[in-house]
Write a protein that holds these residues in place. Sequence first.
Motif, PDB file in Angstrom:
ATOM      1  N   ALA A  11       0.812  -1.226   0.000  1.00 14.78           N
ATOM      2  CA  ALA A  11       0.000   0.000   0.000  1.00 14.78           C
ATOM      3  C   ALA A  11       0.840   1.267   0.000  1.00 14.78           C
ATOM      4  O   ALA A  11       0.481   2.257  -0.642  1.00 14.78           O
ATOM      5  CB  ALA A  11      -0.953  -0.004   1.196  1.00 14.78           C
ATOM      6  N   CYS A  12       1.950   1.256   0.711  1.00 12.08           N
ATOM      7  CA  CYS A  12       2.767   2.473   0.813  1.00 12.08           C
ATOM      8  C   CYS A  12       4.081   2.359   0.043  1.00 12.08           C
ATOM      9  O   CYS A  12       5.053   3.065   0.355  1.00 12.08           O
ATOM     10  CB  CYS A  12       3.039   2.791   2.282  1.00 12.08           C
ATOM     11  SG  CYS A  12       1.555   3.228   3.205  1.00 12.08           S
ATOM     12  N   SER A  13       4.111   1.471  -0.947  1.00  8.24           N
ATOM     13  CA  SER A  13       5.299   1.288  -1.809  1.00  8.24           C
ATOM     14  C   SER A  13       6.569   1.074  -0.988  1.00  8.24           C
ATOM     15  O   SER A  13       7.509   1.879  -1.033  1.00  8.24           O
ATOM     16  CB  SER A  13       5.485   2.494  -2.733  1.00  8.24           C
ATOM     17  OG  SER A  13       4.337   2.683  -3.522  1.00  8.24           O
ATOM     18  N   PRO A  14       6.629  -0.021  -0.203  1.00  7.09           N
ATOM     19  CA  PRO A  14       7.805  -0.250   0.654  1.00  7.09           C
ATOM     20  C   PRO A  14       9.054  -0.562  -0.151  1.00  7.09           C
ATOM     21  O   PRO A  14       8.979  -1.031  -1.296  1.00  7.09           O
ATOM     22  CB  PRO A  14       7.376  -1.466   1.484  1.00  7.09           C
ATOM     23  CG  PRO A  14       6.413  -2.195   0.603  1.00  7.09           C
ATOM     24  CD  PRO A  14       5.668  -1.130  -0.136  1.00  7.09           C
ATOM     25  N   LYS A  15      10.200  -0.283   0.450  1.00  3.08           N
ATOM     26  CA  LYS A  15      11.473  -0.620  -0.172  1.00  3.08           C
ATOM     27  C   LYS A  15      11.886  -2.053   0.150  1.00  3.08           C
ATOM     28  O   LYS A  15      12.716  -2.635  -0.547  1.00  3.08           O
ATOM     29  CB  LYS A  15      12.571   0.352   0.306  1.00  3.08           C
ATOM     30  CG  LYS A  15      12.277   1.808  -0.005  1.00  3.08           C
ATOM     31  CD  LYS A  15      12.109   2.026  -1.497  1.00  3.08           C
ATOM     32  CE  LYS A  15      11.794   3.485  -1.824  1.00  3.08           C
ATOM     33  NZ  LYS A  15      11.505   3.673  -3.266  1.00  3.08           N
ATOM     34  N   LEU A  16      11.313  -2.610   1.245  1.00  2.06           N
ATOM     35  CA  LEU A  16      11.622  -3.979   1.656  1.00  2.06           C
ATOM     36  C   LEU A  16      10.329  -4.728   1.912  1.00  2.06           C
ATOM     37  O   LEU A  16       9.456  -4.245   2.633  1.00  2.06           O
ATOM     38  CB  LEU A  16      12.480  -3.977   2.937  1.00  2.06           C
ATOM     39  CG  LEU A  16      12.699  -5.343   3.605  1.00  2.06           C
ATOM     40  CD1 LEU A  16      13.584  -6.240   2.734  1.00  2.06           C
ATOM     41  CD2 LEU A  16      13.327  -5.174   4.998  1.00  2.06           C
ATOM     42  N   LEU A  17      10.216  -5.918   1.315  1.00  2.00           N
ATOM     43  CA  LEU A  17       9.070  -6.790   1.561  1.00  2.00           C
ATOM     44  C   LEU A  17       9.589  -8.091   2.167  1.00  2.00           C
ATOM     45  O   LEU A  17      10.440  -8.767   1.583  1.00  2.00           O
ATOM     46  CB  LEU A  17       8.335  -7.089   0.244  1.00  2.00           C
ATOM     47  CG  LEU A  17       7.134  -8.055   0.353  1.00  2.00           C
ATOM     48  CD1 LEU A  17       6.019  -7.425   1.169  1.00  2.00           C
ATOM     49  CD2 LEU A  17       6.643  -8.447  -1.038  1.00  2.00           C
ATOM     50  N   ILE A  18       9.077  -8.430   3.368  1.00  2.19           N
ATOM     51  CA  ILE A  18       9.425  -9.697   4.009  1.00  2.19           C
ATOM     52  C   ILE A  18       8.224 -10.627   3.872  1.00  2.19           C
ATOM     53  O   ILE A  18       7.129 -10.298   4.339  1.00  2.19           O
ATOM     54  CB  ILE A  18       9.794  -9.497   5.494  1.00  2.19           C
ATOM     55  CG1 ILE A  18      11.004  -8.566   5.621  1.00  2.19           C
ATOM     56  CG2 ILE A  18      10.078 -10.834   6.163  1.00  2.19           C
ATOM     57  CD1 ILE A  18      11.409  -8.245   7.047  1.00  2.19           C
ATOM     58  N   ALA A  19       8.423 -11.758   3.213  1.00  2.00           N
ATOM     59  CA  ALA A  19       7.341 -12.723   2.986  1.00  2.00           C
ATOM     60  C   ALA A  19       7.646 -13.981   3.793  1.00  2.00           C
ATOM     61  O   ALA A  19       8.592 -14.712   3.473  1.00  2.00           O
ATOM     62  CB  ALA A  19       7.223 -13.038   1.501  1.00  2.00           C
ATOM     63  N   ASP A  20       6.869 -14.222   4.852  1.00  2.91           N
ATOM     64  CA  ASP A  20       7.104 -15.351   5.752  1.00  2.91           C
ATOM     65  C   ASP A  20       6.191 -16.516   5.377  1.00  2.91           C
ATOM     66  O   ASP A  20       5.023 -16.549   5.746  1.00  2.91           O
ATOM     67  CB  ASP A  20       6.857 -14.915   7.204  1.00  2.91           C
ATOM     68  CG  ASP A  20       7.216 -16.015   8.196  1.00  2.91           C
ATOM     69  OD1 ASP A  20       7.758 -17.048   7.773  1.00  2.91           O
ATOM     70  OD2 ASP A  20       6.950 -15.839   9.401  1.00  2.91           O
ATOM     71  N   GLU A  21       6.742 -17.472   4.646  1.00  2.00           N
ATOM     72  CA  GLU A  21       5.989 -18.670   4.206  1.00  2.00           C
ATOM     73  C   GLU A  21       4.640 -18.280   3.588  1.00  2.00           C
ATOM     74  O   GLU A  21       3.601 -18.809   3.982  1.00  2.00           O
ATOM     75  CB  GLU A  21       5.756 -19.613   5.405  1.00  2.00           C
ATOM     76  CG  GLU A  21       7.010 -20.067   6.111  1.00  2.00           C
ATOM     77  CD  GLU A  21       7.552 -21.398   5.602  1.00  2.00           C
ATOM     78  OE1 GLU A  21       7.172 -21.794   4.481  1.00  2.00           O
ATOM     79  OE2 GLU A  21       8.355 -22.002   6.306  1.00  2.00           O
ATOM     80  N   PRO A  22       4.604 -17.357   2.622  1.00  2.00           N
ATOM     81  CA  PRO A  22       3.312 -16.865   2.133  1.00  2.00           C
ATOM     82  C   PRO A  22       2.546 -17.847   1.267  1.00  2.00           C
ATOM     83  O   PRO A  22       1.390 -17.619   0.956  1.00  2.00           O
ATOM     84  CB  PRO A  22       3.706 -15.630   1.311  1.00  2.00           C
ATOM     85  CG  PRO A  22       5.065 -15.952   0.794  1.00  2.00           C
ATOM     86  CD  PRO A  22       5.731 -16.734   1.897  1.00  2.00           C
ATOM     87  N   THR A  23       3.190 -18.956   0.860  1.00  2.00           N
ATOM     88  CA  THR A  23       2.503 -19.894  -0.036  1.00  2.00           C
ATOM     89  C   THR A  23       2.421 -21.306   0.520  1.00  2.00           C
ATOM     90  O   THR A  23       1.901 -22.202  -0.148  1.00  2.00           O
ATOM     91  CB  THR A  23       3.235 -19.965  -1.395  1.00  2.00           C
ATOM     92  OG1 THR A  23       4.571 -20.453  -1.201  1.00  2.00           O
ATOM     93  CG2 THR A  23       3.292 -18.609  -2.060  1.00  2.00           C
ATOM     94  N   THR A  24       2.894 -21.534   1.751  1.00  2.00           N
ATOM     95  CA  THR A  24       2.994 -22.895   2.294  1.00  2.00           C
ATOM     96  C   THR A  24       1.645 -23.605   2.333  1.00  2.00           C
ATOM     97  O   THR A  24       1.536 -24.784   2.005  1.00  2.00           O
ATOM     98  CB  THR A  24       3.616 -22.866   3.698  1.00  2.00           C
ATOM     99  OG1 THR A  24       4.947 -22.367   3.589  1.00  2.00           O
ATOM    100  CG2 THR A  24       3.654 -24.248   4.309  1.00  2.00           C
ATOM    101  N   ALA A  25       0.589 -22.905   2.744  1.00  2.00           N
ATOM    102  CA  ALA A  25      -0.714 -23.560   2.925  1.00  2.00           C
ATOM    103  C   ALA A  25      -1.577 -23.515   1.663  1.00  2.00           C
ATOM    104  O   ALA A  25      -2.723 -23.952   1.692  1.00  2.00           O
ATOM    105  CB  ALA A  25      -1.455 -22.900   4.079  1.00  2.00           C
ATOM    106  N   LEU A  26      -1.021 -23.008   0.561  1.00  2.00           N
ATOM    107  CA  LEU A  26      -1.833 -22.826  -0.644  1.00  2.00           C
ATOM    108  C   LEU A  26      -1.670 -23.995  -1.615  1.00  2.00           C
ATOM    109  O   LEU A  26      -0.656 -24.679  -1.630  1.00  2.00           O
ATOM    110  CB  LEU A  26      -1.433 -21.527  -1.352  1.00  2.00           C
ATOM    111  CG  LEU A  26      -1.569 -20.237  -0.534  1.00  2.00           C
ATOM    112  CD1 LEU A  26      -1.111 -19.048  -1.369  1.00  2.00           C
ATOM    113  CD2 LEU A  26      -2.999 -20.032  -0.056  1.00  2.00           C
TER     114      LEU A  26
END
Length: 597
Positions: free
Chosen positions: A169-184
């Motif tokens: 939403a605020c155009s971050p410079k860093l994105l941390i993705a913690d297991e975002p696809t494990t349950a999919l």
Amino acid sequence: MSVLSIRDLTTAFSTSSGWKNVVEGIGFDVDAGETVAIVGESGSGKSVTALSVMGLLPRGKTRVSGEVLFRGKNLLALSDAEMQDVRGNEAAMIFQEPMTSLNPVMTVGRQIAEPITRHRGVPRRQAMKEAIRLMDRVRIPAAAKRAHEYPHEMSGGMLQRVMIATALACSPKLLIADEPTTALDVTIQAQILELIKELQAEDHMAVMFITHDMGVVAEIADRTVVMFRSKMMEAGPTETIFANPATDYTRELLAAAPRLGDLGESPLPRPYPDRDGIVAPAEDTVDKDGPALLDVENLTTRFDLKKGVLGRVHARVHAVENVSFRLRRGETLALVGESGCGKSTTGRSILRLSEPARGKVTLAGQDVGQLSRRELMKLRQSMQMIFQDPFSSLNPRMRIGEAIAEPMVAHSIATPAEARERVASLLQQVGLSPDMGNRWPHEFSGGQRQRIAIARALGLNPKVIIADESVSALDVTIKAQVVNLMMKLQQELGLAYLFISHDMAVVERISHRVAVMLLGEIVEIGPRARIFANPSHPYTRRLLSAVPEPDPARRNMRRNIPLQELKSPIFPADFVPPERVYDPVGPDHFVMRDAAA
């Protein structure tokens, strides 16, 4: 220039015996436009590293030291108020389980708009317009309409897209993705991975991606950090890590990573390699000459949807529709498909945990549908179920030994004393020590709890085990161990498995035959080797094309998997499903004609 530089990061938790390090001396950089993957088993410290960077660990109960430089400033030296200005603004995080991260009483549009209002001072109406634009950007169909929906009204894949939209939403410079696809499911996972790649390319974001799936690492990471028991084992370019792993643990992770096509045209399942890279020989356990052990004919299960004061049925969920298959002694039939396709309901309907509307289920010559409650209870000794989450299926107030012994005593197949002796034998059979029977469920890891669930199922000497997503939540090395255990028990005891899963790579490893489900119906069924070598239904081909493979050469590949949610299985009360025709496309291989893909 590095967006994030971590130097000698050490995180300790306060315990009854003092401070315990859960992350020790971690150090790596993440550059703009780069993806760094952190991999390792559960408990290795991956998520704690991310939470330490974002300042989300409780003060007083945790102690974080070292240096976390984000765009030149040390995040560990900032106050809570200063960190609030960083979080969701310059740095954002996507969590593994969106349902626990989203507010259930706020519409998804408002939740995406919230950081825009908080960090940018934008009026609510304008922020809502921006939220809809972001929902469009993450490929959520009909964004203007769905912005007014609540989290429970959206699928897991759509919720994960909402989380990504909120993070961006605020155009971050860093994105941390913690297991975002494990349950999919694999197709949704592939779409999310493609989406993150596209958004990163557009905004030149730095991405820190936490996972235990080496296939995902190979497809998305420029560099990889391997963690084990709170320590960093090795780090380097992903191609180097895969081609020349420097540690035994990394080699073990790579050996356990399932690869489509590993079995070639072999009709038999094959165990995963052990720690020394040795693969046990495949054995033919199927009783081809005997009658079918489990025979399912035209199984149909529907759930009524009622409304109004009188509770009239206005629609029905067609969860399982005219499903038929046979299972022989010593055989594994995999039931595959995305969430909501009816796999688990099929398993529950066979056991009459969900009452079918019609159809016939025969186990060793007995018609399950015609049995009384007492007769059904006795029959369930021969047909057991292993659930996806063993922790929720174990009584937290009952020691493991008591939990394993309970069904044996309840079915009067052993006295309490005999059951205790049998528990020790069962624990050894599944690779645990007998003294573990005195422990509580919370004292075990996920893989150990799954072994306990298997031991409890074996206690009744079943002929058929229905394994419902029994390894989907496990780390790659633990998953390999549990799959090998199940195959070993099948060879020793002649067990038949109905293996319910959405993990096609594991299915290829463990199954003799595969049935592919879509919207409650089997659209393709046949020998595993033929299904994987010659998928004949468009939906089967889509499932297989979405599986991530542990090959770094695929990292820059764009698979362009189409964004499509499964159609709704809800139909009007008077709806009559069309007659289905199955065409033979090979020996014992059938595909549904003109079915929706």
